[in-house]
Design an enzyme around this catalytic site. Structure first.
Site, PDB file in Angstrom:
ATOM      1  N   TYR A 258       1.952 -15.444  11.047  1.00 49.98           N
ATOM      2  CA  TYR A 258       0.892 -15.701  11.913  1.00 49.98           C
ATOM      3  C   TYR A 258       1.634 -16.340  13.148  1.00 49.98           C
ATOM      4  O   TYR A 258       2.213 -17.825  12.951  1.00 49.98           O
ATOM      5  CB  TYR A 258      -0.291 -15.902  11.651  1.00 49.98           C
ATOM      6  CG  TYR A 258      -0.917 -15.393  10.555  1.00 49.98           C
ATOM      7  CD1 TYR A 258      -1.381 -13.927  10.958  1.00 49.98           C
ATOM      8  CD2 TYR A 258      -1.148 -15.776   9.169  1.00 49.98           C
ATOM      9  CE1 TYR A 258      -1.962 -13.346   9.556  1.00 49.98           C
ATOM     10  CE2 TYR A 258      -1.642 -15.134   8.093  1.00 49.98           C
ATOM     11  CZ  TYR A 258      -2.110 -13.630   8.533  1.00 49.98           C
ATOM     12  OH  TYR A 258      -2.479 -13.128   7.363  1.00 49.98           O
TER      13      TYR A 258
ATOM     14  N   GLN B 186       0.778  -1.246  -0.058  1.00 47.79           N
ATOM     15  CA  GLN B 186       0.235  -0.046  -0.047  1.00 47.79           C
ATOM     16  C   GLN B 186       0.928   1.261  -0.269  1.00 47.79           C
ATOM     17  O   GLN B 186       0.507   2.336  -0.600  1.00 47.79           O
ATOM     18  CB  GLN B 186      -0.917  -0.089   1.122  1.00 47.79           C
ATOM     19  CG  GLN B 186      -1.988   1.085   1.281  1.00 47.79           C
ATOM     20  CD  GLN B 186      -2.847   1.090   2.187  1.00 47.79           C
ATOM     21  OE1 GLN B 186      -3.105  -0.082   2.821  1.00 47.79           O
ATOM     22  NE2 GLN B 186      -3.507   1.949   2.716  1.00 47.79           N
TER      23      GLN B 186
END
Length: 503
Positions: free
Chosen positions: A210, A109
């Site tokens: 994760y 982004q």
């Protein structure tokens, strides 16, 4: 300016860029001083690359991707292991050539937003950073907004025909409109740090880890690489931690007790939430991105749906602003986007539980759908801006392309090697094998393509003498299997205008 866009993230900048592509200038205001300074969302699916190609920035996005495309998602106790599950996206991404002629990109982004901003400016948008929306009112004629320059404190009142709220998950605009949200709510609150360390031996160049680790606050966390080699971010459960405690947690997350760590930034907090807005707009104000949909960051759909929100809203808004369609076309925004948004949010929640919070599995998880045929290309957009056929029950998903109204137009390779998908995007398009249908379309100011052979007709569920009307967003609006049908009335029904409006 005829449209005010509040928020210069992925959804706001995409909306401005695609409005410009359709000939409508906009004013974009953003309270932050610049576009994102953090990688945040990463990766562009092929359907996102299709619309970025339409806007002329796809190659820039590809060039902004890290040189090593390979992206790895790992569920582990620590970066050094043990590893519980590993998901590898290979160097080219899954083969989606049966669905699209576009490929993948892996841009963050942080790098994507300036590309969108530059292109939006080229297409007529004005972007003002360090500018916030103070308040707004609306009536049947337009929206009046008060803007404040955060550097000078000066306020300005602007009048526009429509406003787009791309102002994030807290969305003061959504709250001012009184729009509620539905979902599982706040799943957790975390705090993050950005740091530099040599993790090259345990963390792939482009990776998302994760962590399920009882020695980390909240029993786990997430570590992700950034565009800068040797720079990473770590998020853990909410708390106030000293710099030394951060270093200890980073070493625990890495699985390297003596790791040398340089802290760059600590203490940025964020909530993990799951909800979808009850409606995506009210009156002359419409919402996109995190203002309408907040999901756990497990699945990469957040950034992609933000870009696609701007794409799907902009063509409708542009047609209404230019007098080419009635307000009813804009009213289709919620019924078309909300069901898919709800489904995607449920899918990402399932990912979240499986990867980060198995203790939340209460037996109500939505079973995982096939991401390629269903979540990427198999969702349908059902509203009054689509003329469904008799017997169509309006199913949200379809496992194989059908060409029926409400579905994405199938990708068919044409004799010159291009795709039917590359024919769409800048207006309503008619596909046919019949010169007569092409003549009817052109009389109404539409672009028509007379295609050779039967492959395209089979894919779209018509005969070569039939016709298919495709909307600017690549979705089929209507089809007829043969020479029958009133195209003028079809357009009037879809655009929600009568014949007196010139359709």
């Amino acid at each position: 300016m005829r449209v005010l866009v509040v928020g210069a993230g992925l959804s706001g900048l995409s909306t401005a860029m695609f409005l410009g592509l359709h000939g409508v200038e906009s004013l974009v205001v953003e309270r932050h001083a610049t576009t994102s300074l953090h990688p945040k969302a990463r990766g562009q699916f092929p359907q996102t690359m299709e619309v970025l190609r339409l806007a002329g920035v796809d190659q820039q996005v590809i060039d902004a991707s890290p040189p090593e495309f390979e992206f790895r998602i790992v569920v582990a106790q620590a970066a050094a292991g043990p590893v519980f599950n590993e998901i590898l996206v290979d160097s080219m991404g899954p083969d989606l050539s049966d669905f699209s002629s576009a490929g993948w990109a892996n841009t963050s982004q942080e790098r994507l937003e300036p590309i969108l901003a530059d292109r939006a400016r080229e297409l007529g948008a004005t972007i003002r950073f360090s500018t916030e929306l103070v308040e707004f009112t609306q009536d049947e004629h337009g929206v009046t907004a008060v803007l404040r320059d955060l550097n000078t404190g000066e306020e300005q009142t602007v009048g526009v025909e429509y406003m787009v709220g791309a102002d994030g998950h807290r969305s003061p605009i959504r709250q001012a409109l009184g729009i509620g949200v539905t979902g599982r709510g706040v799943l957790g609150t975390g705090v993050g740090a950005i740091f530099e360390a040599d993790l090259s031996s345990v963390v792939p160049r482009n990776a998302l880890l994760y962590l399920q680790n009882p020695d980390l606050p909240g029993g786990g966390g997430a570590m992700v690489s950034t565009d800068e080699p040797g720079r990473y971010s770590l998020s853990v459960g909410l708390g106030e931690y000293s710099d030394q405690r951060w270093i200890e947690m980073i070493r625990t997350a890495a699985g390297i007790p003596d790791l040398a760590v340089r802290l760059l930034e600590v203490g940025s907090s964020s909530d993990t939430k799951h909800w979808v807005a009850d409606t995506f707009g009210s009156g002359r104000v419409h919402l996109v991105g995190d203002a309408v949909r907040v999901m756990p960051p497990t699945g990469a759909f957040g950034g992609n749906t933000a870009v696609m929100d701007g794409f799907y809203l902009a063509w409708k808004l542009a047609m209404v602003v230019k007098g080419e369609a009635g307000q009813g076309l804009l009213d289709s925004h919620t019924p078309e986007r909300r069901p898919y948004s709800e489904y995607i949010a449920q899918q990402q929640y399932t990912f979240y539980v499986e990867r980060m919070a198995p203790h939340l599995d209460d037996g109500t998880l939505t079973p995982m759908a096939d991401p390629i045929s269903m979540l990427f290309f198999g969702y349908r957009q059902i509203s009054d801006a689509v003329l469904l056929e008799p017997g169509d029950q309006g199913e949200l998903l379809e496992p194989e392309p059908t060409g029926r109204p409400g579905s994405r137009a199938p990708h068919v390779v044409l004799p010159d090697g291009s795709s039917t998908i590359e024919l769409f995007g800048c207006g309503f398009v008619v596909l046919t094998g019949s010169p007569e249908w092409a003549a009817r379309a052109e009389e109404l100011g539409l672009t028509a393509h007379v295609l050779e052979g039967s492959d395209w007709a089979k894919a779209y569920g018509v005969t070569e003498s039939g016709a298919v009307l495709v909307r600017p967003d690549f979705f089929v609006a209507w089809r007829t299997p043969d020479a029958t049908g009133d195209l003028r009335q079809v357009l009037a029904d879809i655009r929600h205008q009568g014949h007196s409006c010139g359709v």
